[in-house]
Scaffold this motif. Sequence first.
Motif, PDB file in Angstrom:
ATOM      1  N   SER A  28      25.645   7.348   4.402  1.00  0.00           N
ATOM      2  CA  SER A  28      25.064   8.552   3.817  1.00  0.00           C
ATOM      3  C   SER A  28      25.481   9.793   4.609  1.00  0.00           C
ATOM      4  O   SER A  28      25.856  10.813   4.028  1.00  0.00           O
ATOM      5  CB  SER A  28      23.542   8.432   3.782  1.00  0.00           C
ATOM      6  OG  SER A  28      22.964   9.590   3.270  1.00  0.00           O
ATOM      7  N   ALA A  31      29.093  10.500   3.838  1.00  0.00           N
ATOM      8  CA  ALA A  31      29.282  11.022   2.483  1.00  0.00           C
ATOM      9  C   ALA A  31      29.041  12.526   2.432  1.00  0.00           C
ATOM     10  O   ALA A  31      29.668  13.231   1.649  1.00  0.00           O
ATOM     11  CB  ALA A  31      28.361  10.303   1.501  1.00  0.00           C
ATOM     12  N   ASN A  40      34.007   9.663  -2.561  1.00  0.00           N
ATOM     13  CA  ASN A  40      34.175   8.584  -3.539  1.00  0.00           C
ATOM     14  C   ASN A  40      34.354   7.239  -2.846  1.00  0.00           C
ATOM     15  O   ASN A  40      33.806   6.227  -3.280  1.00  0.00           O
ATOM     16  CB  ASN A  40      35.361   8.874  -4.455  1.00  0.00           C
ATOM     17  CG  ASN A  40      35.083  10.027  -5.391  1.00  0.00           C
ATOM     18  OD1 ASN A  40      33.936  10.346  -5.681  1.00  0.00           O
ATOM     19  ND2 ASN A  40      36.141  10.674  -5.863  1.00  0.00           N
ATOM     20  N   HIS A  43      30.921   6.200  -1.436  1.00  0.00           N
ATOM     21  CA  HIS A  43      30.029   5.725  -2.498  1.00  0.00           C
ATOM     22  C   HIS A  43      30.429   4.328  -2.972  1.00  0.00           C
ATOM     23  O   HIS A  43      29.556   3.508  -3.277  1.00  0.00           O
ATOM     24  CB  HIS A  43      30.004   6.720  -3.653  1.00  0.00           C
ATOM     25  CG  HIS A  43      29.306   7.982  -3.302  1.00  0.00           C
ATOM     26  ND1 HIS A  43      29.618   9.192  -3.861  1.00  0.00           N
ATOM     27  CD2 HIS A  43      28.292   8.244  -2.431  1.00  0.00           C
ATOM     28  CE1 HIS A  43      28.840  10.129  -3.349  1.00  0.00           C
ATOM     29  NE2 HIS A  43      28.035   9.578  -2.480  1.00  0.00           N
ATOM     30  N   GLU A  44      31.706   4.050  -3.014  1.00  0.00           N
ATOM     31  CA  GLU A  44      32.158   2.700  -3.387  1.00  0.00           C
ATOM     32  C   GLU A  44      31.715   1.689  -2.330  1.00  0.00           C
ATOM     33  O   GLU A  44      31.276   0.588  -2.670  1.00  0.00           O
ATOM     34  CB  GLU A  44      33.682   2.677  -3.555  1.00  0.00           C
ATOM     35  CG  GLU A  44      34.221   1.335  -3.992  1.00  0.00           C
ATOM     36  CD  GLU A  44      33.668   0.865  -5.338  1.00  0.00           C
ATOM     37  OE1 GLU A  44      33.478  -0.362  -5.486  1.00  0.00           O
ATOM     38  OE2 GLU A  44      33.410   1.710  -6.213  1.00  0.00           O
ATOM     39  N   MET A  46      29.082   1.954  -0.477  1.00  0.00           N
ATOM     40  CA  MET A  46      27.636   1.802  -0.665  1.00  0.00           C
ATOM     41  C   MET A  46      27.333   0.837  -1.809  1.00  0.00           C
ATOM     42  O   MET A  46      26.462  -0.027  -1.698  1.00  0.00           O
ATOM     43  CB  MET A  46      26.985   3.154  -0.919  1.00  0.00           C
ATOM     44  CG  MET A  46      27.014   4.074   0.276  1.00  0.00           C
ATOM     45  SD  MET A  46      26.465   5.731  -0.144  1.00  0.00           S
ATOM     46  CE  MET A  46      24.925   5.778   0.746  1.00  0.00           C
ATOM     47  N   ARG A  47      28.070   0.974  -2.912  1.00  0.00           N
ATOM     48  CA  ARG A  47      27.868   0.055  -4.049  1.00  0.00           C
ATOM     49  C   ARG A  47      28.198  -1.385  -3.640  1.00  0.00           C
ATOM     50  O   ARG A  47      27.481  -2.323  -4.007  1.00  0.00           O
ATOM     51  CB  ARG A  47      28.729   0.486  -5.235  1.00  0.00           C
ATOM     52  CG  ARG A  47      28.163   1.673  -5.990  1.00  0.00           C
ATOM     53  CD  ARG A  47      28.921   1.934  -7.299  1.00  0.00           C
ATOM     54  NE  ARG A  47      30.260   2.452  -7.060  1.00  0.00           N
ATOM     55  CZ  ARG A  47      30.554   3.735  -6.881  1.00  0.00           C
ATOM     56  NH1 ARG A  47      29.587   4.639  -6.882  1.00  0.00           N
ATOM     57  NH2 ARG A  47      31.789   4.125  -6.678  1.00  0.00           N
TER      58      ARG A  47
END
Length: 52
Positions: A28, A31, A40, A43-44, A46-47
Motif C-alpha cells: 500500500s 502504491a 498497476n 495492485h496486481e 495485492m490481488r
Amino acid sequence: MQTVSRGTTTSLMGMAGSGPLITTELLSLLAHSVGQAGANVIHELMRTLRTA
C-alpha cells in the motif's frame, strides 16, 4: 516483497521496533509512492496475495 516486509521493522513515535511491516501495508505504501505504471504492478501483486 515478503523478505523486505519481514526485514522492515515498524515503530510508534521512534520507540523500539514492534515487528515486521505487514506485506500488504508495504504494498500500500509503495502504491502511493510510484507512478501509474508502478501502481498497476503493485495492485496486481495485492490481488495475487489476496488470492493466495
